[in-house]
Design a protein around this motif. Structure first.
Motif, PDB file in Angstrom:
ATOM      1  N   GLU A  63      48.504  14.781 -24.587  1.00 50.64           N
ATOM      2  CA  GLU A  63      47.340  15.288 -23.855  1.00 50.64           C
ATOM      3  C   GLU A  63      47.032  16.723 -24.279  1.00 50.64           C
ATOM      4  OE1 GLU A  63      47.844  15.055 -19.691  1.00 50.64           O
ATOM      5  OE2 GLU A  63      45.908  15.994 -19.220  1.00 50.64           O
ATOM      6  N   GLY A  64      45.772  16.978 -24.536  1.00 52.93           N
ATOM      7  CA  GLY A  64      45.345  18.319 -24.931  1.00 52.93           C
ATOM      8  C   GLY A  64      45.360  18.562 -26.430  1.00 52.93           C
ATOM      9  N   LEU A  65      45.802  17.567 -27.194  1.00 52.92           N
ATOM     10  CA  LEU A  65      45.861  17.720 -28.647  1.00 52.92           C
ATOM     11  C   LEU A  65      44.866  16.768 -29.300  1.00 52.92           C
ATOM     12  CD1 LEU A  65      47.462  19.221 -30.887  1.00 52.92           C
ATOM     13  CD2 LEU A  65      49.005  17.267 -30.970  1.00 52.92           C
ATOM     14  N   THR A  66      44.135  17.247 -30.308  1.00 56.52           N
ATOM     15  CA  THR A  66      43.156  16.410 -31.000  1.00 56.52           C
ATOM     16  C   THR A  66      43.838  15.594 -32.097  1.00 56.52           C
ATOM     17  OG1 THR A  66      42.675  18.131 -32.624  1.00 56.52           O
ATOM     18  CG2 THR A  66      41.377  18.148 -30.580  1.00 56.52           C
ATOM     19  N   GLN A  67      43.070  14.627 -32.643  1.00 55.45           N
ATOM     20  CA  GLN A  67      43.600  13.815 -33.747  1.00 55.45           C
ATOM     21  C   GLN A  67      43.913  14.697 -34.951  1.00 55.45           C
ATOM     22  OE1 GLN A  67      44.109  10.406 -33.938  1.00 55.45           O
ATOM     23  NE2 GLN A  67      44.871  10.639 -36.024  1.00 55.45           N
ATOM     24  N   SER A  68      42.979  15.606 -35.277  1.00 58.91           N
ATOM     25  CA  SER A  68      43.219  16.521 -36.411  1.00 58.91           C
ATOM     26  C   SER A  68      44.417  17.426 -36.136  1.00 58.91           C
ATOM     27  CB  SER A  68      41.972  17.375 -36.670  1.00 58.91           C
ATOM     28  OG  SER A  68      40.883  16.571 -37.031  1.00 58.91           O
ATOM     29  N   GLY A  69      44.536  17.865 -34.884  1.00 57.95           N
ATOM     30  CA  GLY A  69      45.673  18.707 -34.522  1.00 57.95           C
ATOM     31  C   GLY A  69      46.993  17.966 -34.693  1.00 57.95           C
ATOM     32  N   MET A  70      46.981  16.674 -34.318  1.00 52.26           N
ATOM     33  CA  MET A  70      48.195  15.865 -34.485  1.00 52.26           C
ATOM     34  C   MET A  70      48.563  15.736 -35.958  1.00 52.26           C
ATOM     35  SD  MET A  70      50.413  14.218 -32.694  1.00 52.26           S
ATOM     36  CE  MET A  70      51.779  13.094 -32.977  1.00 52.26           C
ATOM     37  N   ILE A  71      47.552  15.553 -36.798  1.00 52.04           N
ATOM     38  CA  ILE A  71      47.828  15.402 -38.243  1.00 52.04           C
ATOM     39  C   ILE A  71      48.381  16.702 -38.826  1.00 52.04           C
ATOM     40  CG2 ILE A  71      46.755  14.996 -40.492  1.00 52.04           C
ATOM     41  CD1 ILE A  71      44.751  13.167 -39.101  1.00 52.04           C
ATOM     42  N   ILE A  72      47.768  17.829 -38.465  1.00 48.37           N
ATOM     43  CA  ILE A  72      48.232  19.097 -39.046  1.00 48.37           C
ATOM     44  C   ILE A  72      49.614  19.465 -38.507  1.00 48.37           C
ATOM     45  CG2 ILE A  72      47.323  20.772 -37.364  1.00 48.37           C
ATOM     46  CD1 ILE A  72      47.030  21.053 -41.162  1.00 48.37           C
ATOM     47  N   LEU A  73      49.906  19.106 -37.247  1.00 48.06           N
ATOM     48  CA  LEU A  73      51.250  19.336 -36.727  1.00 48.06           C
ATOM     49  C   LEU A  73      52.268  18.463 -37.464  1.00 48.06           C
ATOM     50  CD1 LEU A  73      51.166  19.677 -32.825  1.00 48.06           C
ATOM     51  CD2 LEU A  73      51.912  21.333 -34.529  1.00 48.06           C
ATOM     52  N   THR A  74      51.881  17.218 -37.725  1.00 47.84           N
ATOM     53  CA  THR A  74      52.758  16.316 -38.483  1.00 47.84           C
ATOM     54  C   THR A  74      53.030  16.885 -39.872  1.00 47.84           C
ATOM     55  OG1 THR A  74      51.887  14.404 -37.295  1.00 47.84           O
ATOM     56  CG2 THR A  74      52.999  13.982 -39.390  1.00 47.84           C
ATOM     57  N   MET A  75      51.966  17.382 -40.510  1.00 46.60           N
ATOM     58  CA  MET A  75      52.145  17.987 -41.834  1.00 46.60           C
ATOM     59  C   MET A  75      53.068  19.203 -41.757  1.00 46.60           C
ATOM     60  SD  MET A  75      48.235  17.694 -43.304  1.00 46.60           S
ATOM     61  CE  MET A  75      48.562  18.869 -44.596  1.00 46.60           C
ATOM     62  N   SER A  76      52.955  19.977 -40.676  1.00 46.23           N
ATOM     63  CA  SER A  76      53.814  21.161 -40.529  1.00 46.23           C
ATOM     64  C   SER A  76      55.271  20.755 -40.355  1.00 46.23           C
ATOM     65  CB  SER A  76      53.359  21.992 -39.324  1.00 46.23           C
ATOM     66  OG  SER A  76      52.039  22.448 -39.513  1.00 46.23           O
ATOM     67  N   VAL A  77      55.509  19.708 -39.556  1.00 45.96           N
ATOM     68  CA  VAL A  77      56.888  19.241 -39.349  1.00 45.96           C
ATOM     69  C   VAL A  77      57.477  18.742 -40.673  1.00 45.96           C
ATOM     70  CG1 VAL A  77      58.295  17.464 -38.241  1.00 45.96           C
ATOM     71  CG2 VAL A  77      56.549  18.676 -36.921  1.00 45.96           C
ATOM     72  N   VAL A  78      56.687  17.949 -41.401  1.00 47.82           N
ATOM     73  CA  VAL A  78      57.161  17.423 -42.691  1.00 47.82           C
ATOM     74  C   VAL A  78      57.421  18.573 -43.668  1.00 47.82           C
ATOM     75  CG1 VAL A  78      56.517  16.039 -44.711  1.00 47.82           C
ATOM     76  CG2 VAL A  78      56.026  15.198 -42.402  1.00 47.82           C
ATOM     77  N   ALA A  79      56.492  19.535 -43.708  1.00 53.64           N
ATOM     78  CA  ALA A  79      56.660  20.681 -44.620  1.00 53.64           C
ATOM     79  C   ALA A  79      57.903  21.483 -44.247  1.00 53.64           C
ATOM     80  CB  ALA A  79      55.419  21.572 -44.563  1.00 53.64           C
ATOM     81  N   THR A  80      58.159  21.648 -42.941  1.00 54.51           N
ATOM     82  CA  THR A  80      59.344  22.400 -42.509  1.00 54.51           C
ATOM     83  C   THR A  80      60.628  21.695 -42.944  1.00 54.51           C
ATOM     84  OG1 THR A  80      58.137  23.243 -40.594  1.00 54.51           O
ATOM     85  CG2 THR A  80      60.535  23.378 -40.516  1.00 54.51           C
ATOM     86  N   ILE A  81      60.672  20.374 -42.776  1.00 54.90           N
ATOM     87  CA  ILE A  81      61.860  19.612 -43.219  1.00 54.90           C
ATOM     88  C   ILE A  81      62.062  19.796 -44.724  1.00 54.90           C
ATOM     89  CG2 ILE A  81      62.839  17.305 -43.483  1.00 54.90           C
ATOM     90  CD1 ILE A  81      61.352  16.494 -40.927  1.00 54.90           C
ATOM     91  N   LEU A  82      60.970  19.735 -45.475  1.00 53.49           N
ATOM     92  CA  LEU A  82      61.079  19.882 -46.932  1.00 53.49           C
ATOM     93  C   LEU A  82      61.439  21.313 -47.315  1.00 53.49           C
ATOM     94  CD1 LEU A  82      58.041  17.703 -48.078  1.00 53.49           C
ATOM     95  CD2 LEU A  82      60.449  17.079 -48.044  1.00 53.49           C
ATOM     96  N   PHE A  83      60.934  22.316 -46.568  1.00 48.56           N
ATOM     97  CA  PHE A  83      61.291  23.714 -46.829  1.00 48.56           C
ATOM     98  C   PHE A  83      62.794  23.924 -46.651  1.00 48.56           C
ATOM     99  CE2 PHE A  83      56.856  25.410 -45.632  1.00 48.56           C
ATOM    100  CZ  PHE A  83      56.499  25.498 -46.960  1.00 48.56           C
ATOM    101  N   VAL A  84      63.337  23.336 -45.587  1.00 48.00           N
ATOM    102  CA  VAL A  84      64.745  23.574 -45.246  1.00 48.00           C
ATOM    103  C   VAL A  84      65.679  22.809 -46.175  1.00 48.00           C
ATOM    104  CG1 VAL A  84      66.480  23.263 -43.453  1.00 48.00           C
ATOM    105  CG2 VAL A  84      64.194  24.057 -42.832  1.00 48.00           C
ATOM    106  N   THR A  85      65.361  21.560 -46.446  1.00 50.06           N
ATOM    107  CA  THR A  85      66.302  20.704 -47.190  1.00 50.06           C
ATOM    108  C   THR A  85      66.084  20.751 -48.700  1.00 50.06           C
ATOM    109  OG1 THR A  85      64.817  18.812 -46.882  1.00 50.06           O
ATOM    110  CG2 THR A  85      66.546  19.143 -45.231  1.00 50.06           C
ATOM    111  N   GLU A  86      64.882  21.102 -49.136  1.00 49.20           N
ATOM    112  CA  GLU A  86      64.534  21.225 -50.555  1.00 49.20           C
ATOM    113  C   GLU A  86      64.925  20.004 -51.397  1.00 49.20           C
ATOM    114  OE1 GLU A  86      64.925  24.905 -52.694  1.00 49.20           O
ATOM    115  OE2 GLU A  86      65.516  25.942 -50.850  1.00 49.20           O
ATOM    116  N   PRO A  87      64.506  18.813 -51.010  1.00 49.74           N
ATOM    117  CA  PRO A  87      64.764  17.657 -51.882  1.00 49.74           C
ATOM    118  C   PRO A  87      63.842  17.649 -53.102  1.00 49.74           C
ATOM    119  CG  PRO A  87      63.453  16.980 -50.009  1.00 49.74           C
ATOM    120  CD  PRO A  87      63.765  18.438 -49.793  1.00 49.74           C
ATOM    121  N   VAL A  88      62.764  18.406 -53.026  1.00 54.31           N
ATOM    122  CA  VAL A  88      61.823  18.553 -54.144  1.00 54.31           C
ATOM    123  C   VAL A  88      61.565  20.041 -54.337  1.00 54.31           C
ATOM    124  CG1 VAL A  88      60.696  16.325 -53.783  1.00 54.31           C
ATOM    125  CG2 VAL A  88      59.849  18.337 -52.570  1.00 54.31           C
ATOM    126  N   PRO A  89      61.124  20.458 -55.542  1.00 55.37           N
ATOM    127  CA  PRO A  89      60.789  21.878 -55.722  1.00 55.37           C
ATOM    128  C   PRO A  89      59.778  22.341 -54.677  1.00 55.37           C
ATOM    129  CG  PRO A  89      60.773  20.736 -57.823  1.00 55.37           C
ATOM    130  CD  PRO A  89      60.938  19.672 -56.767  1.00 55.37           C
TER     131      PRO A  89
END
Length: 509
Positions: A63-89
């Motif tokens: 509640e209170g979050l838009t569809q675009s907001g959900m997508i960008i939050l998802t991208m942020s979570v995925v990017a954070t996991i990749l930043f921390v674990t560095e499975p790719v450059p």
């Protein structure tokens, strides 16, 4: 022997070869299977990140979050996991962020491309180019000699001098550059004291940590001290500045204004850095007179400074003056690019050196992270996260004032010890600024707390480039960073909160 007899005689031999080949093939197949298994094991965090992203996208939108907001939050979570674990450059994460904005969010590719380039990105790119030009001059031995001439030969004074010189330089040209320049200085003093690393174990820890922590505490001093500072300046302008509203002009933080806020904090931390290092690692030698004599001999062999050295110093100081007096009109990025061009025009550095010395992937990474932050703001995702964070803190009485400042600082410190400080600010910046609005706190204070706390990456080898560089000397253990790092983090946090409470309000925030 006829052909038929020869063929019959060769049959057992062929069978033997076939069996032998089969014996060889089986291990090879096994190795390939093992190689495939290892490949997927090494890339497991990439697949886990993608699975987490897919799962989040299929979850009901809160509640209170838009569809675009959900997508960008998802991208942020995925990017954070990749930043921390560095499975790719890491630059690959930047490419995925660009692709995600176009293909998942439906944003026009021209709009995404424009969001990748800003004055902050130009500034980061220009600073990296300047760093290459400065290192090219090889002034480390002269700096070491100049240092001991000022400090004397006592170990405690030399350690403090290294922290001061590293800090002052790092506050203007970036910590990774200074750490690379000062590392030979530290190693020179260590090796001239003793060739046996076991006999100078603690001395090495004190001198090398004086370099890395001196750089870390100084990176907050000026906008050019680290990309994180430029990123936060860009966020303030992007989020709050309105050319038609004079009340928002305070969110245009120029070079001098940043220094007024942050430079005293850097200077205040310097003596504590040396005190903590001497308290934690008690050096075997209290005086380095013998090493200093050998150092003087090396400097005398180099001869006097060359004209190119003086020209490099002059250009660098002109760039500093440009940042101080011209950044408000021309932008810090333009000044940095102009300085890099001046070094190239003067012939002090060749383009192949710049091309090979600048980490272009880092530039792309910061550009994509800033673009992601802008979308966090535009979609309302940052505001939603900020309000949710406040709801969590409220029962503990940490949703305002010093409690909120401390919570933001601890959060940033935890994040920055697992990823680069620039990436930490890029990810947390939009959330914290919206948090400030939701909590009716000053966005400038909370923005500074986030940017400053991102320098508290004392606990891990990969926390900052300076830590990684001194660790590469071979004199330090990973446990050394934990042993002394928590003391540094506590000291820096306390001093920052004191500055935020007593000093920053006087500056009109």
């Amino acid at each position: 022997m006829s052909d038929g007899e020869a063929g019959a005689a060769n049959q057992p031999r062929k069978g033997f070869r076939a069996r032998r080949a089969l014996k060889l093939v089986k291990p090879i197949v096994g190795l390939r299977k093992r190689s495939n298994y290892l490949y997927f094991w090494e890339k497991r965090w990439f697949f886990i990140a993608m699975a987490v992203g897919a799962g989040l996208l299929y979850m009901p939108i809160p509640e209170g979050l838009t569809q675009s907001g959900m997508i960008i939050l998802t991208m942020s979570v995925v990017a954070t996991i990749l930043f921390v674990t560095e499975p790719v450059p890491l630059p690959t994460v930047a490419l995925l962020i660009v692709i995600g904005q176009v293909m998942l969010m439906g944003i026009d590719s021209k709009v995404v491309a424009k969001s990748l380039m800003s004055d902050s990105v130009l500034f980061i790119m220009g600073s990296l180019m300047l760093a290459v030009a400065v290192v090219k001059q090889k002034l480390d031995t002269r700096i070491a000699w100049l240092l001991v001439k000022m400090t004397g030969t006592k170990t405690s004074r030399i350690a403090f001098g290294i922290a001061v010189v590293s800090g002052v330089l790092a506050s203007f040209v970036g910590e990774h550059t200074v750490a690379a320049m000062m590392l030979p200085v530290g190693i020179t003093l260590i090796q001239l004291t003793s060739d046996d690393p076991k006999k100078v174990r603690n001395l090495a820890a004190v001198l090398l940590f004086s370099i890395s922590y001196g750089c870390s505490v100084a990176g907050i001093g000026t906008p050019s001290g680290g990309a994180r500072n430029a990123i936060m300046i860009g966020y303030w302008k992007e989020f709050f500045y309105d050319p038609t509203n004079p009340e928002t002009f305070k969110f245009l933080i120029d070079y001098v204004k940043w220094m007024v806020f942050a430079y005293p904090m850097f200077l205040l931390q310097l003596p504590f850095v040396t005190a903590i290092l001497l308290w934690t690692f008690k050096p075997e030698y209290k005086d380095l007179s013998r090493a200093v004599v050998k150092l003087r001999t090396k400097v005398e062999k180099q001869g006097p400074m060359k004209p190119s050295d003086f020209i490099a110093i002059i250009i660098f100081f002109l760039v500093l003056l440009g940042w101080i007096f011209g950044s408000a009109e021309y932008g810090m990025g333009t000044i940095a690019i102009l300085g890099a061009a001046a070094f190239l025009v003067a012939g002090l550095v060749a383009w192949p050196d710049v091309n090979s010395g600048v980490n272009w992937g880092v530039v792309l990474l910061y550009a994509a992270a800033i673009s992601l932050g802008v979308q966090m703001k535009d979609t309302g995702a940052a505001a939603w996260v900020a309000n949710s964070f406040l709801d969590i803190l409220a029962p503990f009485g940490m949703d305002e004032g010093i409690g909120l400042w401390a919570a933001v600082s601890v959060l940033t410190t935890a994040v920055t010890n697992t990823m680069s400080n620039g990436a930490a600010v890029a990810v947390l910046g939009p959330i914290v600024l919206k948090l400030a609005v939701a909590a009716q706190e000053s966005p400038i204070i909370l923005g500074f707390i986030t940017a400053v706390s991102s320098a508290f990456a004392y606990l891990t080898v990969v926390g900052t480039p300076a830590c990684t560089i001194v660790y590469a000397s071979g004199y330090l253990k990973t446990t050394d960073f934990l042993t002394v790092g928590w003391k540094m983090a506590v000291m820096s946090t306390i001093l920052m909160l004191v500055a935020a409470y007593l000093y920053w309000p006087f500056l009109g925030v």
